[in-house]
Design an enzyme around this catalytic site. Structure first.
Site, PDB file in Angstrom:
ATOM      1  N   ALA A 251     -45.805 -38.071   4.743  1.00  0.00           N
ATOM      2  CA  ALA A 251     -46.394 -36.758   4.470  1.00  0.00           C
ATOM      3  C   ALA A 251     -47.920 -36.835   4.497  1.00  0.00           C
ATOM      4  O   ALA A 251     -48.490 -37.444   5.402  1.00  0.00           O
ATOM      5  CB  ALA A 251     -45.862 -36.203   3.162  1.00  0.00           C
ATOM      6  N   CYS A 252     -48.568 -36.251   3.501  1.00  0.00           N
ATOM      7  CA  CYS A 252     -50.035 -36.153   3.527  1.00  0.00           C
ATOM      8  C   CYS A 252     -50.732 -37.506   3.384  1.00  0.00           C
ATOM      9  O   CYS A 252     -51.939 -37.597   3.624  1.00  0.00           O
ATOM     10  CB  CYS A 252     -50.518 -35.208   2.424  1.00  0.00           C
ATOM     11  SG  CYS A 252     -50.056 -33.485   2.713  1.00  0.00           S
ATOM     12  N   SER A 253     -49.994 -38.530   2.991  1.00  0.00           N
ATOM     13  CA  SER A 253     -50.591 -39.863   2.861  1.00  0.00           C
ATOM     14  C   SER A 253     -50.422 -40.702   4.115  1.00  0.00           C
ATOM     15  O   SER A 253     -50.780 -41.891   4.122  1.00  0.00           O
ATOM     16  CB  SER A 253     -49.977 -40.600   1.663  1.00  0.00           C
ATOM     17  OG  SER A 253     -50.260 -39.938   0.455  1.00  0.00           O
ATOM     18  N   SER A 254     -49.888 -40.127   5.166  1.00  0.00           N
ATOM     19  CA  SER A 254     -49.550 -40.897   6.369  1.00  0.00           C
ATOM     20  C   SER A 254     -50.737 -41.663   6.941  1.00  0.00           C
ATOM     21  O   SER A 254     -50.590 -42.805   7.392  1.00  0.00           O
ATOM     22  CB  SER A 254     -48.966 -39.979   7.434  1.00  0.00           C
ATOM     23  OG  SER A 254     -47.744 -39.417   7.014  1.00  0.00           O
TER      24      SER A 254
ATOM     25  N   SER B 110     -53.030 -31.816   6.087  1.00  0.00           N
ATOM     26  CA  SER B 110     -52.118 -32.886   5.715  1.00  0.00           C
ATOM     27  C   SER B 110     -52.782 -34.256   5.864  1.00  0.00           C
ATOM     28  O   SER B 110     -53.871 -34.471   5.362  1.00  0.00           O
ATOM     29  CB  SER B 110     -50.825 -32.789   6.530  1.00  0.00           C
ATOM     30  OG  SER B 110     -49.833 -33.624   5.987  1.00  0.00           O
TER      31      SER B 110
END
Length: 375
Positions: A156-159, A334
């Site tokens: 998710a947004c930490s990808s 993101s």
């Protein structure tokens, strides 16, 4: 023998089209009026809740966002559509996501003074991948003419930060000399533009980061001193779409849970202390004091969240420029958000200056990258 990894180049692809809050509010309110007219009897009977109007003041107060870039605004701003309209491409054409990533990757390579021949691996790290297989990363690899290997990653947004850690670890171990971490995000396609509570949150963009051995850097670079990732499961940010959808009762109906969903209040309450502690623990274990940090490049989701985290980490209110925000122009992109901030606000740092790239989001997930400028 261990090698030292470094960020030697970054790139940002920004779509040509943008949507201001004023445009967004006009479209949403027109949609709300159409919905309320269509369901007037049910609303009067108390069976259906009427849609409230949105406003520019509400959006800025809730998020700090003023505009966002998108791959298509025509569908988003059509009250009878309320989602982007993206042309169906043939299998012989580059996918839209790969096309965006290639653009950002070429900029990152140019920034580092390198070519595709200097890259050993590609990681496509993004919260939204347009297909399950073949990996979008392998398509990007092919389009760039890179030998070696490639794979997709979704946290998710930490990808992006998780991808940087994976790349840095491979460089450090000696299994590769360099890697491109690309983050193409078409967030407009998973956002529920018909929901007043979130219709303003996301935008589209693609970023790329080149990670190499320090000795291979051709110019100024950011040594990756340390990385850290953490996860804790939560349903408070969720999208239930997927390939099993058609196999389930009513699976193909227009269901709210098929788009972005979040319990914003719980996310604020649970994520803020998690991220603040994660960064503080990372710094403490590496012997880095708050006074050693020249910059925080945080995930660009919400200004209030970033202000809170910056104050917790630094022990004071960040000075202008110490914690750059780009979400007022890009909205939440993101995984790409912290990389946009890093790419746009890092060249002014001096030799020996330290900073932290941090992203956080669904999972819950949080990733941090401690870097030091050289050159």
């Amino acid at each position: 023998m261990a090698f030292t990894p470094a960020i030697t180049g970054t790139g940002v692809f920004t779509p040509e089209q943008s949507i201001s809050n004023a445009e967004l509010v006009e479209a949403f309110n027109a949609y709300a009026d159409l919905y309320n007219a269509e369901h007037a009897d049910a609303i009067a009977a108390g069976e259906v809740t009427a849609k409230e109007h949105s406003s520019e003041e509400f959006i800025v107060k809730a998020s700090g966002i003023e505009r966002r870039y998108v791959m298509d605004k025509s569908g988003v701003l059509d009250p009878k559509v309320m989602h982007p309209l993206l042309r169906q491409r043939s299998d012989d054409e580059p996918s839209i996501m790969a096309e965006m990533a290639v653009n950002a990757a070429k900029t990152a390579l140019e920034h580092a003074g390198k070519t595709a021949a200097d890259v050993d691996a590609v990681i496509c790290a993004a919260s939204n991948l347009e297909r399950a297989y073949p990996a979008v990363a392998i398509e990007i690899q092919e389009l760039l003419g890179i030998e070696g290997f490639a794979f997709d990653m979704n946290v998710a947004c930490s990808s992006a930060t998780f991808g940087i850690q994976a790349a840095a670890d491979m460089v450090r171990s000696g299994s590769i000399r360099s890697a491109l971490v690309v983050n193409p995000e078409i967030c407009s396609a998973h956002l529920e533009w018909r929901d007043r509570d979130c219709h303003f949150i996301f935008g589209d963009v693609a970023t790329a980061t080149l990670i190499e051995r320090v000795e291979d850097a051709k110019g100024a670079y950011f040594e990756i001193k340390s990385t850290r990732c953490g996860t804790a499961f939560s349903n408070n940010i969720r999208n239930n779409n997927g390939y099993l959808r058609r196999s389930r009762p009513d699976g193909m109906k227009d269901r709210r849970d098929m788009q972005f969903m979040q319990n914003g209040r719980k996310v604020f309450k649970e994520v803020l202390p998690m991220v603040s502690k994660h960064i503080s623990d990372h710094m403490g274990d590496e012997g880095v004091e708050a006074t050693d940090l020249k910059r925080l490049w945080l995930h660009q989701a919400n200004k209030t969240m970033n202000d809170f985290i910056g104050k917790k980490v630094l022990g004071r209110t960040p000075e202008p420029g110490e914690q750059p925000n780009i979400l007022q122009d890009y909205a939440n992109t993101s995984s790409a958000g912290s990389i946009i901030a890093f790419s746009k606000y890092s060249d002014d740092l001096k030799d020996g200056d330290k900073g932290i790239i941090c992203s956080f989001g669904a999972g819950y997930s949080v990733g941090s990258v401690l870097v030091e400028r050289h050159g």
